[in-house]
Enzyme design. Structure first.
Site, PDB file in Angstrom:
ATOM      1  N   LYS A 188     -10.726  -1.329  -1.884  1.00 43.90           N
ATOM      2  CA  LYS A 188     -10.512  -2.204  -0.727  1.00 43.90           C
ATOM      3  C   LYS A 188     -11.704  -2.000   0.223  1.00 43.90           C
ATOM      4  O   LYS A 188     -12.170  -0.876   0.340  1.00 43.90           O
ATOM      5  CB  LYS A 188      -9.215  -1.813   0.010  1.00 43.90           C
TER       6      LYS A 188
ATOM      7  N   SER B 239      -2.385   0.482  -4.453  1.00 47.54           N
ATOM      8  CA  SER B 239      -2.884   1.682  -3.760  1.00 47.54           C
ATOM      9  C   SER B 239      -4.223   2.125  -4.327  1.00 47.54           C
ATOM     10  O   SER B 239      -4.477   1.984  -5.526  1.00 47.54           O
ATOM     11  CB  SER B 239      -1.855   2.812  -3.935  1.00 47.54           C
ATOM     12  N   ALA B 240      -5.049   2.719  -3.468  1.00 44.33           N
ATOM     13  CA  ALA B 240      -6.323   3.293  -3.913  1.00 44.33           C
ATOM     14  C   ALA B 240      -6.125   4.642  -4.607  1.00 44.33           C
ATOM     15  O   ALA B 240      -7.041   5.158  -5.236  1.00 44.33           O
ATOM     16  CB  ALA B 240      -7.237   3.486  -2.703  1.00 44.33           C
TER      17      ALA B 240
ATOM     18  N   ASP C  82       0.874  -1.167   0.000  1.00 43.30           N
ATOM     19  CA  ASP C  82       0.000   0.000   0.000  1.00 43.30           C
ATOM     20  C   ASP C  82       0.921   1.230   0.000  1.00 43.30           C
ATOM     21  O   ASP C  82       2.119   1.106   0.307  1.00 43.30           O
ATOM     22  CB  ASP C  82      -0.853  -0.053   1.272  1.00 43.30           C
ATOM     23  N   LEU C  83       0.414   2.388  -0.358  1.00 49.37           N
ATOM     24  CA  LEU C  83       1.291   3.568  -0.444  1.00 49.37           C
ATOM     25  C   LEU C  83       1.146   4.464   0.785  1.00 49.37           C
ATOM     26  O   LEU C  83       2.040   4.544   1.633  1.00 49.37           O
ATOM     27  CB  LEU C  83       0.967   4.348  -1.724  1.00 49.37           C
ATOM     28  N   ASP C  84      -0.014   5.120   0.878  1.00 47.08           N
ATOM     29  CA  ASP C  84      -0.229   6.090   1.956  1.00 47.08           C
ATOM     30  C   ASP C  84      -0.269   5.383   3.309  1.00 47.08           C
ATOM     31  O   ASP C  84      -1.077   4.481   3.520  1.00 47.08           O
ATOM     32  CB  ASP C  84      -1.545   6.834   1.702  1.00 47.08           C
TER      33      ASP C  84
ATOM     34  N   GLU D 157       0.113  -3.303   4.652  1.00 49.90           N
ATOM     35  CA  GLU D 157      -1.047  -2.381   4.718  1.00 49.90           C
ATOM     36  C   GLU D 157      -1.151  -1.680   6.058  1.00 49.90           C
ATOM     37  O   GLU D 157      -0.847  -2.278   7.091  1.00 49.90           O
ATOM     38  CB  GLU D 157      -2.328  -3.184   4.536  1.00 49.90           C
ATOM     39  N   ASP D 158      -1.619  -0.447   6.044  1.00 49.72           N
ATOM     40  CA  ASP D 158      -1.847   0.277   7.306  1.00 49.72           C
ATOM     41  C   ASP D 158      -3.336   0.392   7.644  1.00 49.72           C
ATOM     42  O   ASP D 158      -3.675   0.878   8.723  1.00 49.72           O
ATOM     43  CB  ASP D 158      -1.245   1.688   7.246  1.00 49.72           C
TER      44      ASP D 158
ATOM     45  N   THR E 229       1.264  10.459   3.208  1.00 48.93           N
ATOM     46  CA  THR E 229       0.533  11.469   2.441  1.00 48.93           C
ATOM     47  C   THR E 229      -0.806  11.801   3.096  1.00 48.93           C
ATOM     48  O   THR E 229      -1.485  12.727   2.660  1.00 48.93           O
ATOM     49  CB  THR E 229       0.320  10.999   0.984  1.00 48.93           C
TER      50      THR E 229
ATOM     51  N   LYS F 245      -8.816   7.120   5.578  1.00 51.22           N
ATOM     52  CA  LYS F 245      -7.590   6.395   5.211  1.00 51.22           C
ATOM     53  C   LYS F 245      -7.902   5.134   4.423  1.00 51.22           C
ATOM     54  O   LYS F 245      -8.690   4.296   4.870  1.00 51.22           O
ATOM     55  CB  LYS F 245      -6.769   6.076   6.460  1.00 51.22           C
TER      56      LYS F 245
HETATM   57  P1  B16 Z   1      -6.456   9.973  -4.450  1.00 52.74           P
HETATM   58  P2  B16 Z   1      -3.581   4.204  -0.173  1.00 52.74           P
HETATM   59  C1  B16 Z   1      -5.403   6.159  -0.369  1.00 52.74           C
HETATM   60  O1  B16 Z   1      -4.090   5.700  -0.534  1.00 52.74           O
HETATM   61  C2  B16 Z   1      -5.474   7.098   0.829  1.00 52.74           C
HETATM   62  O2  B16 Z   1      -5.193   6.372   2.025  1.00 52.74           O
HETATM   63  C3  B16 Z   1      -6.855   7.689   0.923  1.00 52.74           C
HETATM   64  O3  B16 Z   1      -6.930   8.593   2.003  1.00 52.74           O
HETATM   65  C4  B16 Z   1      -7.204   8.409  -0.399  1.00 52.74           C
HETATM   66  O4  B16 Z   1      -8.505   8.961  -0.357  1.00 52.74           O
HETATM   67  C5  B16 Z   1      -7.072   7.409  -1.539  1.00 52.74           C
HETATM   68  O5  B16 Z   1      -5.752   6.874  -1.562  1.00 52.74           O
HETATM   69  C6  B16 Z   1      -7.376   8.028  -2.891  1.00 52.74           C
HETATM   70  O6  B16 Z   1      -6.403   8.988  -3.188  1.00 52.74           O
HETATM   71  O7  B16 Z   1      -7.433  11.047  -4.167  1.00 52.74           O
HETATM   72  O8  B16 Z   1      -5.027  10.459  -4.562  1.00 52.74           O
HETATM   73  O9  B16 Z   1      -6.842   9.123  -5.653  1.00 52.74           O
HETATM   74  O10 B16 Z   1      -3.557   4.111   1.333  1.00 52.74           O
HETATM   75  O11 B16 Z   1      -4.521   3.203  -0.818  1.00 52.74           O
HETATM   76  O12 B16 Z   1      -2.205   4.160  -0.788  1.00 52.74           O
HETATM   77 MG    MG Z   2      -2.831   3.177   3.315  1.00 51.88          MG
END
Ligand code: B16
Ligand code: MG
Length: 220
Positions: A145, A114-115, A8-10, A169-170, A16, A44
């Site tokens: 997810k 990542s989302a 996962d990224l964030d 994953e967090d 971020t 998140k």
């Molecule tokens: P974006 P992850 C997610 O990243 C974030 O945790 C979440 O807060 C955010 O809304 C989502 O990405 C979408 O991000 O607006 O940049 O497309 O934890 O899946 O890496």
């Molecule tokens: Mg995350």
């Protein structure tokens, strides 16, 4: 035998969440309400439009059309982009670079799951994009997810079966996605939130892949 790690990224590789929060808070202020750090926890790992729905629910804002919602999400994303395009390698979370390089040297495949639709920009800005064999981000998946799609696509891209993959994953929804994908998981953060993970670590500082791999095989 684990052949691939899916990250996962964030919250796992970079923080971020603080930039997402600043941008969502600014949108809330424009709409006339305060959006707290506590409320932000609910966003998140959640997609952009699902995050907006939660924000509007927090502010009791009910009368927005689909077009208005898209405009609000675009506005928030513009502010978010202002932050992430200024990111530097110093913002990679402690221990992550060493861990990724170690995996590479051992021949373990690396994918992103990542989302975020902005994942590619972030990986480029912090300088770790070349370490990834496959990147699956919010532009490539239809189901968020805890649906396992993001991780199954990553495994398919790497040509490794789910049983040979481990997810980092967090977010609880991400651990659930790993379980549904038939993959083992490492929760990065608090054991209270990540109870369903195979193993939980507080972060990557000092974490050695052979120790982690052994722990995961013992807890099967
Ligand atoms: P974006 P992850 C997610 O990243 C974030 O945790 C979440 O807060 C955010 O809304 C989502 O990405 C979408 O991000 O607006 O940049 O497309 O934890 O899946 O890496
Ligand atoms: Mg995350």
């Amino acid at each position: 035998m684990i052949k691939a790690c899916l990250f996962d990224l964030d919250g796992v590789l970079v923080d971020t969440a603080k930039y997402h929060y600043l941008a969502w808070k600014r949108l809330a202020e424009e709409l006339g309400f305060y959006f707290s750090v506590h409320d932000n926890e609910r966003l998140k790992g959640i997609s952009r439009m699902a995050s907006l729905d939660i924000l509007l629910e927090v502010g009791n804002v009910a009368d927005k059309s689909a077009k208005e919602k898209l405009e609000m999400a675009d506005k928030k994303n513009g502010w978010y982009l202002d932050y992430i395009t200024k990111m530097t390698p110093e913002e990679i979370l402690p221990g992550v670079q060493d861990f990724l390089h170690d995996l590479k040297s051992r021949g373990v495949k690396i994918a992103l799951g990542s989302a975020s639709k902005n994942a590619g920009i972030i990986l480029d800005r912090v300088g770790i994009a070349p370490l990834f064999d496959v990147v699956v981000d919010g532009n490539k998946v239809a189901n968020a997810k805890p649906d396992p799609e993001v991780f199954l696509l990553g495994a398919r891209g790497l040509d490794i079966p789910p049983s040979g993959c481990v997810v980092f994953e967090d977010a609880a929804a991400g651990i659930e996605a790993a379980i549904r994908a038939g993959m083992r998981s490492v929760g990065v953060g608090s054991p209270d939130i990540l109870q369903r993970a195979t193993v939980v670590i507080p972060g990557f500082d000092g974490v050695q892949w052979p120790d982690l791999e052994l722990k995961m095989s013992l807890s099967l």
